[in-house]
Write an enzyme that holds these catalytic residues in place. Structure first.
Site, PDB file in Angstrom:
ATOM      1  CE1 TYR A 102      -3.035  -2.948   0.287  1.00  0.00           C
ATOM      2  CE2 TYR A 102      -3.801  -2.266   2.614  1.00  0.00           C
ATOM      3  CZ  TYR A 102      -3.888  -3.121   1.712  1.00  0.00           C
ATOM      4  OH  TYR A 102      -4.760  -4.118   1.518  1.00  0.00           O
ATOM      5  CG  HIS A 158      -1.136  -8.355   0.131  1.00  0.00           C
ATOM      6  ND1 HIS A 158      -0.742  -6.948   0.136  1.00  0.00           N
ATOM      7  CD2 HIS A 158      -2.360  -8.402  -0.241  1.00  0.00           C
ATOM      8  CE1 HIS A 158      -1.517  -6.364  -0.352  1.00  0.00           C
ATOM      9  NE2 HIS A 158      -2.728  -7.030  -0.236  1.00  0.00           N
TER      10      HIS A 158
END
Length: 269
Positions: free
Chosen positions: A48, A106
């Site tokens: 992110y 992830h």
């Protein structure tokens, strides 16, 4: 805020703040606002590229570190043992904390041995750099592999909302004590126009978003909606007070499924 106990022993708040696509001062201010409103669970990731801003917000807060639950994730290209450690240490530096409450893979990557990644995560846990670890975007096939390798995982973070319900995956996780953490719980806004959810909102004097979050929480899952607006952040917190009937939960469960919203080319679905 209510919590659920993870397989590794610590507890996760059932409602958190998702920070995907939040950047810069917007990210920092949103996290500050969320913590002031009562959020105690912040979800971020290496990918992110916003952990620095979250770290700044955490430093401005008067809350003790142990009052906040921090989740981060290691990207699918960095799943070798040395890289996992490097990403974890970088995340700790950026978030200005000594440990993560939860660290996730992830996305799965079959090109890097899963055992190597899980071994690295377990080592970080034993050293106290992370309190628990888990996965994200794992299918039942991936979870079975994890189980065969003999590792305990605490959560599986996946897309889950009224128009995309992964019932088989939910049941598989439930039977094994793996908490399902739902991202895009509002269907990126698309599910807010579903008539049933709007009707239930009128009954409970609530928004469709609050009905969706109540539906998720009452089924023993965790939700991490993202919002920049203070009113929406506050409204999301109040969703935990709504108690739908078993029949209403079942009606939402019977809504037709659409396609996934998030299906990148590297996904292993």
């Amino acid at each position: 805020m209510n919590t659920l106990k993870l397989a590794h022993g610590n507890k996760i708040p059932v409602l958190g703040l998702g920070t995907w696509r939040l950047q810069g001062s917007d990210c920092e201010e949103t996290v500050e606002t969320a913590l002031a409103l009562g959020y105690r669970h912040i979800d971020t990731a290496e990918h992110y590229q916003n952990q620095i801003f979250i770290g700044r917000a955490l430093q401005k807060s008067a809350l003790a570190r142990e009052e906040i639950f921090l989740t981060s994730k290691v990207w699918r290209d960095h799943l070798e043992q040395a890289a996992v450690r490097q990403v974890c240490e970088q995340s700790l530096q950026e978030l200005q904390t000594e440990y993560l409450d939860l660290f996730l893979i992830h996305w799965p990557n079959h090109q890097i041995p899963l055992e190597e990644t899980l071994t690295a995560l377990e080592q970080l846990r034993q050293e106290g750099l992370i309190r628990a670890f888990g996965v994200s975007n794992f299918t039942i096939k991936h979870l079975k592999k994890t189980e065969e390798l003999g590792f305990t995982i605490s959560v599986n973070q996946v897309e889950y909302h009224p128009s995309f319900k992964q019932e088989d995956l939910k049941e598989y996780c439930r039977q094994r004590g793996i908490i399902l953490v739902t991202y895009s719980p509002l269907g990126q806004g698309q599910d807010l126009s579903i008539p049933l959810l709007q009707e239930l909102g009128k009954k409970y004097n609530a928004s469709a978003a609050q009905i969706i979050l109540a539906w998720i929480l009452q089924q023993g899952m965790v939700a991490i909606p993202r919002s920049r607006q203070q009113q929406h952040l506050a409204d999301n917190l109040r969703a935990a007070k709504i108690k739908l009937t078993a029949e209403e939960i079942d009606l939402i469960n019977q809504l037709p499924n659409r396609e996934r919203l998030l299906h990148p080319p590297y996904a292993e679905f």
